[in-house]
Scaffold this motif. Structure first.
Motif, mmCIF file in Angstrom:
data_model
loop_
_atom_site.group_PDB
_atom_site.id
_atom_site.type_symbol
_atom_site.label_atom_id
_atom_site.label_comp_id
_atom_site.label_asym_id
_atom_site.label_seq_id
_atom_site.Cartn_x
_atom_site.Cartn_y
_atom_site.Cartn_z
ATOM 1 N N GLU A 173 94.020 83.477 16.450
ATOM 2 C CA GLU A 173 92.639 83.948 16.341
ATOM 3 C C GLU A 173 92.122 83.681 14.930
ATOM 4 O O GLU A 173 92.629 84.240 13.962
ATOM 5 C CB GLU A 173 92.573 85.449 16.668
ATOM 6 C CG GLU A 173 91.226 86.115 16.397
ATOM 7 C CD GLU A 173 90.103 85.444 17.158
ATOM 8 O OE1 GLU A 173 89.299 84.743 16.487
ATOM 9 O OE2 GLU A 173 90.043 85.604 18.401
ATOM 10 N N ALA B 130 81.737 85.346 21.865
ATOM 11 C CA ALA B 130 82.078 84.243 22.765
ATOM 12 C C ALA B 130 80.828 83.731 23.462
ATOM 13 O O ALA B 130 79.967 84.515 23.870
ATOM 14 C CB ALA B 130 83.095 84.711 23.809
ATOM 15 N N LYS B 131 80.749 82.408 23.574
ATOM 16 C CA LYS B 131 79.644 81.797 24.291
ATOM 17 C C LYS B 131 79.922 81.853 25.793
ATOM 18 O O LYS B 131 81.079 81.983 26.217
ATOM 19 C CB LYS B 131 79.478 80.347 23.835
ATOM 20 C CG LYS B 131 79.112 80.196 22.368
ATOM 21 C CD LYS B 131 79.026 78.733 21.980
ATOM 22 C CE LYS B 131 78.696 78.573 20.501
ATOM 23 N NZ LYS B 131 78.649 77.141 20.097
ATOM 24 N N GLY C 95 81.028 81.038 29.320
ATOM 25 C CA GLY C 95 82.031 80.088 29.785
ATOM 26 C C GLY C 95 83.290 80.046 28.953
ATOM 27 O O GLY C 95 84.288 79.458 29.364
ATOM 28 N N GLU C 96 83.276 80.681 27.764
ATOM 29 C CA GLU C 96 84.463 80.728 26.918
ATOM 30 C C GLU C 96 85.347 81.902 27.310
ATOM 31 O O GLU C 96 84.939 82.777 28.076
ATOM 32 C CB GLU C 96 84.060 80.842 25.441
ATOM 33 C CG GLU C 96 83.377 79.611 24.891
ATOM 34 C CD GLU C 96 83.053 79.741 23.405
ATOM 35 O OE1 GLU C 96 82.807 78.715 22.779
ATOM 36 O OE2 GLU C 96 83.062 80.883 22.888
ATOM 37 N N ILE C 97 86.565 81.927 26.782
ATOM 38 C CA ILE C 97 87.479 83.017 27.078
ATOM 39 C C ILE C 97 86.946 84.331 26.520
ATOM 40 O O ILE C 97 86.112 84.336 25.605
ATOM 41 C CB ILE C 97 88.891 82.741 26.515
ATOM 42 C CG1 ILE C 97 88.853 82.606 24.982
ATOM 43 C CG2 ILE C 97 89.498 81.517 27.157
ATOM 44 C CD1 ILE C 97 90.213 82.472 24.346
ATOM 45 N N HIS C 98 87.426 85.437 27.047
ATOM 46 C CA HIS C 98 87.014 86.757 26.581
ATOM 47 C C HIS C 98 87.316 86.881 25.082
ATOM 48 O O HIS C 98 88.362 86.408 24.611
ATOM 49 C CB HIS C 98 87.776 87.833 27.361
ATOM 50 C CG HIS C 98 87.277 89.224 27.141
ATOM 51 N ND1 HIS C 98 87.559 89.927 25.986
ATOM 52 C CD2 HIS C 98 86.517 90.045 27.914
ATOM 53 C CE1 HIS C 98 87.003 91.129 26.063
ATOM 54 N NE2 HIS C 98 86.360 91.215 27.225
ATOM 55 N N PRO C 99 86.414 87.520 24.327
ATOM 56 C CA PRO C 99 86.621 87.627 22.878
ATOM 57 C C PRO C 99 87.951 88.262 22.473
ATOM 58 O O PRO C 99 88.474 87.971 21.388
ATOM 59 C CB PRO C 99 85.448 88.501 22.420
ATOM 60 C CG PRO C 99 84.400 88.294 23.454
ATOM 61 C CD PRO C 99 85.120 88.097 24.741
ATOM 62 N N THR D 236 90.867 87.935 24.038
ATOM 63 C CA THR D 236 92.025 87.228 24.586
ATOM 64 C C THR D 236 93.088 86.957 23.531
ATOM 65 O O THR D 236 94.276 87.262 23.715
ATOM 66 C CB THR D 236 91.582 85.895 25.224
ATOM 67 O OG1 THR D 236 90.665 86.154 26.279
ATOM 68 C CG2 THR D 236 92.791 85.139 25.777
ATOM 69 N N ARG D 237 92.696 86.391 22.417
ATOM 70 C CA ARG D 237 93.682 85.977 21.416
ATOM 71 C C ARG D 237 94.302 87.180 20.699
ATOM 72 O O ARG D 237 95.488 87.158 20.357
ATOM 73 C CB ARG D 237 93.032 85.014 20.427
ATOM 74 C CG ARG D 237 92.641 83.675 21.048
ATOM 75 C CD ARG D 237 92.148 82.694 20.001
ATOM 76 N NE ARG D 237 91.866 81.395 20.596
ATOM 77 C CZ ARG D 237 90.681 81.024 21.059
ATOM 78 N NH1 ARG D 237 89.651 81.877 20.977
ATOM 79 N NH2 ARG D 237 90.504 79.842 21.585
#
Length: 334
Positions: free
Chosen positions: A161, A196-197, A199-203, A205-206
């Motif tokens: 991250e 997160a934009k 379509g991107e992974i959940h904020p 996630t990392r």
């Protein structure tokens, strides 16, 4: 003898067909499913012929859920609750100091993610636990105890991250007001820092990945388990590893590449000091899932399979673990 069909719906393991194709189970062989999980690989190995399987998992729930498969295996499956880094000791205790194949599926299982009470997923409310086993500090304990610098390192190294410092700073500020003890609380906190934009992974996630890997010391476990597999595999025995993100795959790739070349010699040492290769790499590039599997199981999209065959050379000495944060050091405040 082929195992009878299961009465309940079967868990379909990621890259299951490919794992069996590269493992090539042979009649009378002994195989280790080092990360038993829902038993998908063990079941497939048992169905491949008259073989025996030692299944290992640190998750007591997974072991308990596997008893039905043990009953239907007619004595060919043995389950052991332990860490897969201890697979050499487990095999020896089961009267199989050398085996014909080892398969590993690295990371958290889908059933662990789906159980809210385990605290692995930010998508459902649950205690911030994340432990694969029954012992040791939880993710909430790490959040409460670790310094800001340690939190930033954990989230950056294991979660990759890039906003790790900001996330760590926000965690330390928030825990002064109230303990962070649930998945929702942590996910909401991270969501205010990491944007997160669509379509991107959940904020979160990392950050969740980093904490989970750290709490379970997954990368250290993998380092040790690969060396253990090297020691127990017979000449001609095969190692098949499925990983799901770059950190894991890099460790597997580097291990196999290092073991597949002669080493030990240099311009300062005679050629006789070189170690012969202990593995022959079978997959020059990682094997990935076909489109039909990905469409049915999105988790397969990131899966990479690497396989190698044991030579008759002695096992190499275990390599030192990388100098990243350890659970003991962080929890001691050192």
């Amino acid at each position: 003898m082929t195992e009878p069909a299961a009465a309940r719906p079967r868990h379909i393991p990621v890259l299951g067909r490919e794992v069996i194709a590269w493992l090539k189970p042979r009649e009378g062989g002994i195989y280790v499913d080092a990360t038993f999980g829902a038993g998908g690989y063990s079941r497939a190995i048992l169905e491949a012929g008259n073989v025996s399987v030692i299944g290992i998992d640190r998750d007591r729930t997974a072991i308990s859920a596997g008893f039905d498969l043990v009953d239907r295996s007619n004595g060919r499956l043995t389950l052991v609750e332990d860490r897969f880094s201890n697979l050499a000791e487990v095999c020896s205790a089961q009267g199989a100091p050398s085996v014909d194949g080892v398969v590993m599926d690295i990371g958290v299982s889908s059933m662990q993610l789906d159980e809210a009470g385990r605290g692995f997923s930010f998508r459902s409310e649950g205690p911030l636990d994340m432990r694969m086993g029954q012992d040791g500090p939880t993710a909430a304990d790490v959040i409460a105890k670790a310094s800001e610098a340690d939190l930033a390192n954990i989230i950056y190294i294991f979660g990759e991250e890039r906003h790790s410092r900001a996330v760590a700073r926000a965690i330390v500020a928030a825990r002064k007001d109230a303990p962070i003890t649930t998945t929702r609380a942590l996910a909401d906190l991270v969501g205010k820092i990491v944007r997160a934009k669509p379509g991107e992974i959940h904020p979160a996630t990392r950050t969740f990945q980093g904490l989970r890997i750290f709490v379970n010391q997954e990368l250290d476990e993998l380092h040790v388990a690969l060396s253990a597999a090297e020691r127990v595999l017979k000449p001609g025995g095969r190692l098949v590893v499925v990983s799901f993100h770059s950190l894991e795959d890099r460790i597997v790739k580097n291990f196999l590449n290092e073991r597949a070349k002669a080493g030990g010699g240099s311009r300062h040492q005679p050629e006789t000091a070189q170690r012969p290769p202990s593995f022959a790499v079978l997959t020059k590039r990682p094997v990935t899932a076909e489109d039909d599997e990905v469409s049915g199981n999105p988790r397969a999209r990131s899966a990479k399979l690497r396989a190698a065959e044991r030579t008759d050379a002695p096992a190499h000495a275990a390599t030192a673990l990388p100098g990243w944060p350890t659970l003991d050091t962080v929890m001691r405040g050192g």
